[in-house]
Design an enzyme around this catalytic site. Sequence first.
Site, PDB file in Angstrom:
ATOM      1  N   SER A  38      -2.755 -31.018 -22.063  1.00  0.00           N
ATOM      2  CA  SER A  38      -1.835 -31.954 -22.704  1.00  0.00           C
ATOM      3  C   SER A  38      -2.001 -31.850 -24.207  1.00  0.00           C
ATOM      4  CB  SER A  38      -2.148 -33.378 -22.264  1.00  0.00           C
ATOM      5  OG  SER A  38      -3.320 -33.837 -22.900  1.00  0.00           O
ATOM      6  N   ASP A  39      -1.038 -32.381 -24.938  1.00  0.00           N
ATOM      7  CA  ASP A  39      -1.233 -32.492 -26.379  1.00  0.00           C
ATOM      8  C   ASP A  39      -1.816 -33.874 -26.675  1.00  0.00           C
ATOM      9  OD1 ASP A  39      -1.321 -31.908 -29.047  1.00  0.00           O
ATOM     10  OD2 ASP A  39       0.782 -31.372 -29.244  1.00  0.00           O
ATOM     11  N   TRP A  40      -2.115 -34.082 -27.913  1.00  0.00           N
ATOM     12  CA  TRP A  40      -2.850 -35.227 -28.471  1.00  0.00           C
ATOM     13  C   TRP A  40      -2.284 -36.573 -27.993  1.00  0.00           C
ATOM     14  CZ3 TRP A  40      -6.858 -34.276 -31.988  1.00  0.00           C
ATOM     15  CH2 TRP A  40      -7.297 -35.364 -32.750  1.00  0.00           C
TER      16      TRP A  40
END
Length: 765
Positions: free
Chosen positions: A311-313
């Site tokens: 996932s991203d941030w």
Amino acid sequence: MTIKTITMALLTGTMACACSQKEPVYKDASAPVDRRVEDLLGRMTLEEKVGQMNQFVGLEHIRRNEAHLTEADLKNNTAQAFYPGFPADTIAKWTKEGRIGSFLHVLTLEEANHLQSLAMESRLQIPVIFGIDAIHGNANAPDNTVYPTNIGLASSFNLGMARRIARQTALEMRAMNMHWTFNPNVEVARDPRWGRCGETFGEDPYLVSLMGVESVKGYQGDLGEDDVLACIKHFVGGSQPVNGTNGAPTDLSERTLREVFFPPFREGVQAGAMSLMTAHNELNGIPCHSNEWLMEDVLRGEWGFEGFVVSDWMDIEHIHDLHATAENLKEAYFQSIMSGMDMHMHGIHWNEMVCELVREGRIPESRIDRSVRKILEIKFRLGLFEHPYADPETTMDVRLCEEHRQTALEAAREGIVLLKNDGLLPLESGKYRRVLVTGINADDQNILGDWSAAQRPENVTTVLEGLKMVSPVTEFVFVDQGWDPRNMSPAQVDKAASAAVDCDLSIVVAGEYMFRDRWTERTCGEDTDRSDISLVGLQDELIRKIYAAGKPVVLVLVAGRPLGVEWAAGNLDAVVNAWEPGMYGGQAIAEILYGKVNPSAKLPVTMPRSAGQIQMIYNHKPSQYFHPYAVTPSTPLYPFGYGLSYTEYVYSDFRLDRTEISAGEDVKAYVTVTNKGGMAGDEIVQLYIRDSFSQVTRPVKELKDFARVHLEPGESREVEFTITPDKLMFLDKKMRPIVEPGEFFVMVGPSSDDKDLMKLGFNVK
Ligand code: BGC
């Protein structure tokens, strides 16, 4: 029995015991990876498995931030993190308990080794994998080679350079105990307002794909002990946000996705990329982080992706707290995993909630196993079990070594685009004795670009330093404008303007400010988007006042996005676009200005005149300018593929080997390029194709091949291109790949501009 005999008995007892305890298969380096994975998986508890799917920032990062950031700050700062209620000591404890599979933003070898030693205390001693945004070298960490950012690399059209930089970056990363780079960014940049253009390879899907493929191969090698895991990102569409801002919704037809945004990801998967990051944004109403169509149907189903998705941030959290398609966090985790997610960047509550979801029977454990298998497989293949540490004694033998520095310099030279030259350049050393140097980027580390930490001054050549080095006979008069475009001083602007009167020439180094250390003050870079693309602050005024002195003026742009510098381009003698040229950017710029290096780069994006022209891309559909804009031009400031040199290349003898083919056959195109000028140079020869008529609308032209050729003065070379059937292919009304019979045009030349292109046609029977 004497004490001695008791001890002996105990010892032999222990030894007998140790001998009978067979070493687990997963610890046997000679066992096949799949067997090691299965063996280890079989020994893991659910908590340990779910922990492998979780990633945190490093302890130093947490400690720095928990001291001065508030929870509210976290929402607006994706460069920093900490975990309210979960201090660094808790994260260290979880590492020892085997509840964390990965760390990011660990910036020193010492910390990486320390965290790894904590993981080695865990029950099964599964090493952690360290990820970092090594976008242009491992520049986020100090004391590494800093190459130009991707947009400059793409401007070189040099695929070998992309591979070389990725390889060197991998070596420098491993020397720091880093194993996973969040690069290449293979988004197709279609909006210069978006602050992340600089970390992409530009607007053309073909060029982006090739650059991405070389990067993946350079990083990953065969995923052995000298290699790092690549991560193609961000899947997908964030580079064409509805309003130009990072993470805003994207609304893209399936056709546009498949024609423009998917190909670089598909090619990346085919090149073997073993990790992929999903995008912040929602796509057509569904957040990318819970988008089953993207992660399962397309990525795994259609393309056969064999790696893992990260996932991203905080974006799994955002399924709930931003996009609001999950009522709570646990539901967001559920949605994301069941849509294909494998690892969570910062899941504070991940371990407990995901375990609950499994125990409640909502997520099958087999689904967890699928993710963990992939993560373990990568760790085994990268040799982390055998080599969990890197050696502090030898680390600097690799990082910043001479060969890598030389590559950074060469890449900067090849990535700087000469946009305008009314005959002023190259400057003759000594001809202009007093030269004014000014502008926010004249003497600043900002030339390193986004995704770079401050580096030791001796490892960076600013533009002013480069000029002094390259032309020691010149008196350079420096008028400092500070680094901050938003807060320039009118008095300093006036000071520069009067200095210009007393100088023979002025060099203004303007542009954007990308430096991460000043996150909220910058004007370009991640999360730093703009509603216009002109120069910020008093920069334009500075240029105009210096111009008014009546002496020649060179504008050098340092920026991670195309800037609409229409006035400057119309009035100044010379304009150079240096992008974010990295540690030796200042030297390379000076060498180009003084003719020690012949510029060769070409724009990998269109440069619009203003934000009002967006979307402005060269490969637009035929009706885009049927009704041109009233009042202002409909042409770009500079087109895709454009860039000048100090020599003259003449194109001639353009021919095709046949004018009619059957579907499935190749056509060869030939063109002769001659260097008619007096300086050796590299020309980037471009080939575009247009399908004359087709059942669905097709772009007016598409880049389908290019060649970077070196030519000595007077030298001619015939360049040969092979037009294979895939270059004629498009998706029909039902989205099936097809090559339609009929006429195709082949265009060859030095840029995408019609007036630069020679054109020939052929027919597919
Ligand atoms: C960016 C990613 C990056 C991640 C970790 C995010 O904000 O969008 O590209 O890899 O942070 O630094």
